[in-house]
Design a protein around this motif. Structure first.
Motif, PDB file in Angstrom:
ATOM      1  N   GLY A 126      32.062  74.636  33.952  1.00  0.00           N
ATOM      2  CA  GLY A 126      32.270  76.195  34.310  1.00  0.00           C
ATOM      3  C   GLY A 126      32.797  77.018  33.359  1.00  0.00           C
ATOM      4  N   ARG A 127      33.336  76.130  32.138  1.00  0.00           N
ATOM      5  CA  ARG A 127      33.785  76.917  30.977  1.00  0.00           C
ATOM      6  C   ARG A 127      32.766  77.703  30.176  1.00  0.00           C
ATOM      7  NH1 ARG A 127      33.592  74.318  26.298  1.00  0.00           N
ATOM      8  NH2 ARG A 127      34.047  72.405  27.209  1.00  0.00           N
ATOM      9  N   ASP A 128      31.586  76.947  29.916  1.00  0.00           N
ATOM     10  CA  ASP A 128      30.544  77.583  29.227  1.00  0.00           C
ATOM     11  C   ASP A 128      29.109  77.697  29.640  1.00  0.00           C
ATOM     12  OD1 ASP A 128      29.999  74.934  28.946  1.00  0.00           O
ATOM     13  OD2 ASP A 128      30.408  74.671  26.826  1.00  0.00           O
ATOM     14  N   GLY A 129      28.986  76.943  31.016  1.00  0.00           N
ATOM     15  CA  GLY A 129      27.845  76.814  31.668  1.00  0.00           C
ATOM     16  C   GLY A 129      26.727  75.325  31.163  1.00  0.00           C
ATOM     17  N   SER A 130      27.529  74.593  30.268  1.00  0.00           N
ATOM     18  CA  SER A 130      26.600  73.603  29.873  1.00  0.00           C
ATOM     19  C   SER A 130      26.518  72.300  30.749  1.00  0.00           C
ATOM     20  CB  SER A 130      27.105  73.114  28.330  1.00  0.00           C
ATOM     21  OG  SER A 130      28.524  72.770  28.564  1.00  0.00           O
ATOM     22  N   VAL A 131      25.428  71.859  30.796  1.00  0.00           N
ATOM     23  CA  VAL A 131      25.025  70.618  31.344  1.00  0.00           C
ATOM     24  C   VAL A 131      25.872  69.287  30.693  1.00  0.00           C
ATOM     25  CG1 VAL A 131      23.446  68.666  32.095  1.00  0.00           C
ATOM     26  CG2 VAL A 131      22.755  71.247  32.258  1.00  0.00           C
ATOM     27  N   PHE A 132      26.585  68.555  31.425  1.00  0.00           N
ATOM     28  CA  PHE A 132      27.452  67.588  30.706  1.00  0.00           C
ATOM     29  C   PHE A 132      26.904  66.171  31.244  1.00  0.00           C
ATOM     30  CE2 PHE A 132      30.232  68.760  34.233  1.00  0.00           C
ATOM     31  CZ  PHE A 132      30.315  67.457  35.050  1.00  0.00           C
ATOM     32  N   ASP A 133      26.061  66.256  32.124  1.00  0.00           N
ATOM     33  CA  ASP A 133      25.785  64.706  32.807  1.00  0.00           C
ATOM     34  C   ASP A 133      24.439  65.228  33.703  1.00  0.00           C
ATOM     35  OD1 ASP A 133      25.219  62.363  33.430  1.00  0.00           O
ATOM     36  OD2 ASP A 133      27.001  61.970  34.377  1.00  0.00           O
ATOM     37  N   SER A 134      23.318  64.531  33.631  1.00  0.00           N
ATOM     38  CA  SER A 134      22.277  64.818  34.525  1.00  0.00           C
ATOM     39  C   SER A 134      21.463  63.509  34.964  1.00  0.00           C
ATOM     40  CB  SER A 134      21.341  65.744  34.040  1.00  0.00           C
ATOM     41  OG  SER A 134      20.456  66.208  34.833  1.00  0.00           O
ATOM     42  N   ALA A 135      21.375  63.151  36.174  1.00  0.00           N
ATOM     43  CA  ALA A 135      20.532  62.165  36.439  1.00  0.00           C
ATOM     44  C   ALA A 135      19.359  62.607  36.579  1.00  0.00           C
ATOM     45  CB  ALA A 135      21.000  61.719  37.715  1.00  0.00           C
ATOM     46  N   TYR A 136      19.162  64.011  36.709  1.00  0.00           N
ATOM     47  CA  TYR A 136      17.724  64.466  36.645  1.00  0.00           C
ATOM     48  C   TYR A 136      16.976  64.511  35.266  1.00  0.00           C
ATOM     49  CZ  TYR A 136      18.972  66.139  41.465  1.00  0.00           C
ATOM     50  OH  TYR A 136      19.493  66.262  42.520  1.00  0.00           O
ATOM     51  N   GLN A 137      17.725  64.619  34.339  1.00  0.00           N
ATOM     52  CA  GLN A 137      17.055  64.599  32.963  1.00  0.00           C
ATOM     53  C   GLN A 137      16.737  63.213  32.547  1.00  0.00           C
ATOM     54  OE1 GLN A 137      19.665  66.639  29.994  1.00  0.00           O
ATOM     55  NE2 GLN A 137      19.552  68.610  30.971  1.00  0.00           N
ATOM     56  N   ARG A 138      17.499  62.284  33.012  1.00  0.00           N
ATOM     57  CA  ARG A 138      17.325  60.815  32.753  1.00  0.00           C
ATOM     58  C   ARG A 138      16.358  60.285  33.793  1.00  0.00           C
ATOM     59  NH1 ARG A 138      22.844  61.040  32.720  1.00  0.00           N
ATOM     60  NH2 ARG A 138      23.060  60.043  34.797  1.00  0.00           N
ATOM     61  N   GLY A 139      15.952  61.049  35.055  1.00  0.00           N
ATOM     62  CA  GLY A 139      14.901  60.863  35.838  1.00  0.00           C
ATOM     63  C   GLY A 139      15.288  59.682  36.772  1.00  0.00           C
ATOM     64  N   THR A 140      16.459  59.209  36.691  1.00  0.00           N
ATOM     65  CA  THR A 140      16.747  57.741  37.324  1.00  0.00           C
ATOM     66  C   THR A 140      18.074  58.230  38.392  1.00  0.00           C
ATOM     67  OG1 THR A 140      16.233  56.636  35.520  1.00  0.00           O
ATOM     68  CG2 THR A 140      17.607  55.595  37.273  1.00  0.00           C
ATOM     69  N   PRO A 141      18.381  57.740  39.486  1.00  0.00           N
ATOM     70  CA  PRO A 141      19.645  58.206  40.289  1.00  0.00           C
ATOM     71  C   PRO A 141      20.585  57.243  39.568  1.00  0.00           C
ATOM     72  CG  PRO A 141      17.794  56.954  41.792  1.00  0.00           C
ATOM     73  CD  PRO A 141      17.073  57.230  40.267  1.00  0.00           C
ATOM     74  N   ALA A 142      21.678  57.466  40.103  1.00  0.00           N
ATOM     75  CA  ALA A 142      23.008  56.470  39.888  1.00  0.00           C
ATOM     76  C   ALA A 142      23.619  55.901  41.127  1.00  0.00           C
ATOM     77  CB  ALA A 142      23.951  57.436  38.980  1.00  0.00           C
ATOM     78  N   ALA A 143      23.851  54.568  40.921  1.00  0.00           N
ATOM     79  CA  ALA A 143      24.495  54.021  42.087  1.00  0.00           C
ATOM     80  C   ALA A 143      26.093  53.880  41.599  1.00  0.00           C
ATOM     81  CB  ALA A 143      23.940  52.721  42.210  1.00  0.00           C
ATOM     82  N   PHE A 144      26.951  54.240  42.773  1.00  0.00           N
ATOM     83  CA  PHE A 144      28.310  53.853  42.525  1.00  0.00           C
ATOM     84  C   PHE A 144      29.086  53.961  43.890  1.00  0.00           C
ATOM     85  CE2 PHE A 144      26.937  58.373  41.251  1.00  0.00           C
ATOM     86  CZ  PHE A 144      27.409  58.978  42.114  1.00  0.00           C
ATOM     87  N   PRO A 145      30.355  53.499  44.010  1.00  0.00           N
ATOM     88  CA  PRO A 145      31.047  53.360  45.248  1.00  0.00           C
ATOM     89  C   PRO A 145      31.535  55.139  45.447  1.00  0.00           C
ATOM     90  CG  PRO A 145      32.342  52.508  43.522  1.00  0.00           C
ATOM     91  CD  PRO A 145      31.074  52.648  42.908  1.00  0.00           C
ATOM     92  N   ALA A 146      31.545  55.507  46.893  1.00  0.00           N
ATOM     93  CA  ALA A 146      31.924  57.001  47.039  1.00  0.00           C
ATOM     94  C   ALA A 146      33.627  57.066  46.623  1.00  0.00           C
ATOM     95  CB  ALA A 146      31.662  57.125  48.400  1.00  0.00           C
ATOM     96  N   SER A 147      34.091  55.727  46.976  1.00  0.00           N
ATOM     97  CA  SER A 147      35.664  55.881  46.816  1.00  0.00           C
ATOM     98  C   SER A 147      36.040  55.698  45.259  1.00  0.00           C
ATOM     99  CB  SER A 147      36.290  54.490  47.378  1.00  0.00           C
ATOM    100  OG  SER A 147      35.821  53.250  46.752  1.00  0.00           O
ATOM    101  N   GLY A 148      35.153  55.458  44.462  1.00  0.00           N
ATOM    102  CA  GLY A 148      35.321  55.381  43.044  1.00  0.00           C
ATOM    103  C   GLY A 148      35.238  56.501  42.050  1.00  0.00           C
ATOM    104  N   VAL A 149      34.748  57.710  42.737  1.00  0.00           N
ATOM    105  CA  VAL A 149      34.574  58.878  41.878  1.00  0.00           C
ATOM    106  C   VAL A 149      35.498  59.881  41.795  1.00  0.00           C
ATOM    107  CG1 VAL A 149      32.041  58.666  42.268  1.00  0.00           C
ATOM    108  CG2 VAL A 149      33.216  60.215  43.922  1.00  0.00           C
ATOM    109  N   VAL A 150      35.691  60.850  41.143  1.00  0.00           N
ATOM    110  CA  VAL A 150      36.787  61.912  41.104  1.00  0.00           C
ATOM    111  C   VAL A 150      36.733  62.566  42.336  1.00  0.00           C
ATOM    112  CG1 VAL A 150      36.489  62.281  38.360  1.00  0.00           C
ATOM    113  CG2 VAL A 150      35.001  63.569  40.220  1.00  0.00           C
ATOM    114  N   PRO A 151      38.238  62.943  42.862  1.00  0.00           N
ATOM    115  CA  PRO A 151      38.373  63.586  44.200  1.00  0.00           C
ATOM    116  C   PRO A 151      37.483  64.484  44.591  1.00  0.00           C
ATOM    117  CG  PRO A 151      40.537  63.180  42.968  1.00  0.00           C
ATOM    118  CD  PRO A 151      39.094  62.834  41.975  1.00  0.00           C
ATOM    119  N   GLY A 152      36.926  65.454  43.804  1.00  0.00           N
ATOM    120  CA  GLY A 152      36.047  66.570  44.037  1.00  0.00           C
ATOM    121  C   GLY A 152      34.687  65.973  44.628  1.00  0.00           C
ATOM    122  N   PHE A 153      34.127  65.314  43.505  1.00  0.00           N
ATOM    123  CA  PHE A 153      32.827  64.611  43.835  1.00  0.00           C
ATOM    124  C   PHE A 153      32.869  63.822  45.331  1.00  0.00           C
ATOM    125  CE2 PHE A 153      28.951  62.334  43.337  1.00  0.00           C
ATOM    126  CZ  PHE A 153      28.111  62.994  42.610  1.00  0.00           C
TER     127      PHE A 153
END
Length: 201
Positions: A126-153
């Motif tokens: 939100g500070r500058d509108g820049s993309v800091f991470d994108s599975a879309y740009q890599r073209g590949t989804p990411a797998a992770f536990p829902a309990s392991g991500v930051v609280p907002g995610f």
């Protein structure tokens, strides 16, 4: 255009949920940030898992969510079958609480705190509108536990159903209060994600 390298979504204290042997060295942290996506890529190759569309959202696509922040504002369009989501930011964008918007409700199973999910996502600062991470740009989804991500995610995942497209605006307290080790997100930055949940188990 430079492709952002994947960031680890989990806070440092929870890194053991996904990674073994996390350490405080910056080299190890940088290597660790690639692990969830590398795991997802391997899984995708083995099972022909879905990919994330990399074409940008059309500039004239109508916003599915508009949110005024404490400062600034965002407009979000969700993923389509052929295009990535679009996030437009009136900077600096900040929020004081996590706000989640379901852009499209899927008809799959519900995500719980115990689920491991497969997700296409893009994160914008939100500070500058820049993309800091994108599975879309890599073209590949990411797998992770829902309990392991930051609280907002986590709030954007738990309770949603597979197939859903979701957007979330996250204040620093529910994201990266101290920023990220690589400096991509600074202390005090609010962040925004648009995501699509592909699978949960």
């Amino acid at each position: 255009m430079k492709t952002p390298k994947p960031l680890l979504l989990v806070p440092a204290a929870a890194c053991a949920l996904i990674l073994a042997g996390c350490s405080s060295s910056s080299d190890t942290a940088a290597e660790a940030t690639t692990t969830p996506s590398a795991t997802a890529q391997a899984g995708a190759q083995e099972s022909s898992a879905p990919t994330c569309p990399s074409a940008p959202a059309p500039a004239d696509a109508p916003a599915e969510w508009q949110l005024d922040g404490v400062t600034g504002a965002i407009s979000v369009t969700g993923q389509t079958d052929t295009t990535a989501p679009g996030i437009t930011v009136d900077t600096p964008f900040t929020v004081d609480r996590t706000q989640v918007k379901t852009l499209e409700t899927g008809d799959g199973p519900q995500v719980t705190a115990q689920s491991t999910v497969l997700v296409c996502y893009v994160g914008v600062d939100g500070r500058d509108g820049s993309v800091f991470d994108s599975a879309y740009q890599r073209g590949t989804p990411a797998a992770f536990p829902a309990s392991g991500v930051v609280p907002g995610f986590r709030q954007a995942l738990v309770g949603q159903t597979v197939g859903s497209s979701v957007a979330v605006a996250i204040p620093p307290a529910d994201g990266y209060p101290q920023g990220t080790p690589d400096g991509a997100i600074k202390a005090g930055d609010s962040i925004v994600f648009a995501l699509k949940i592909l699978a949960a188990r």
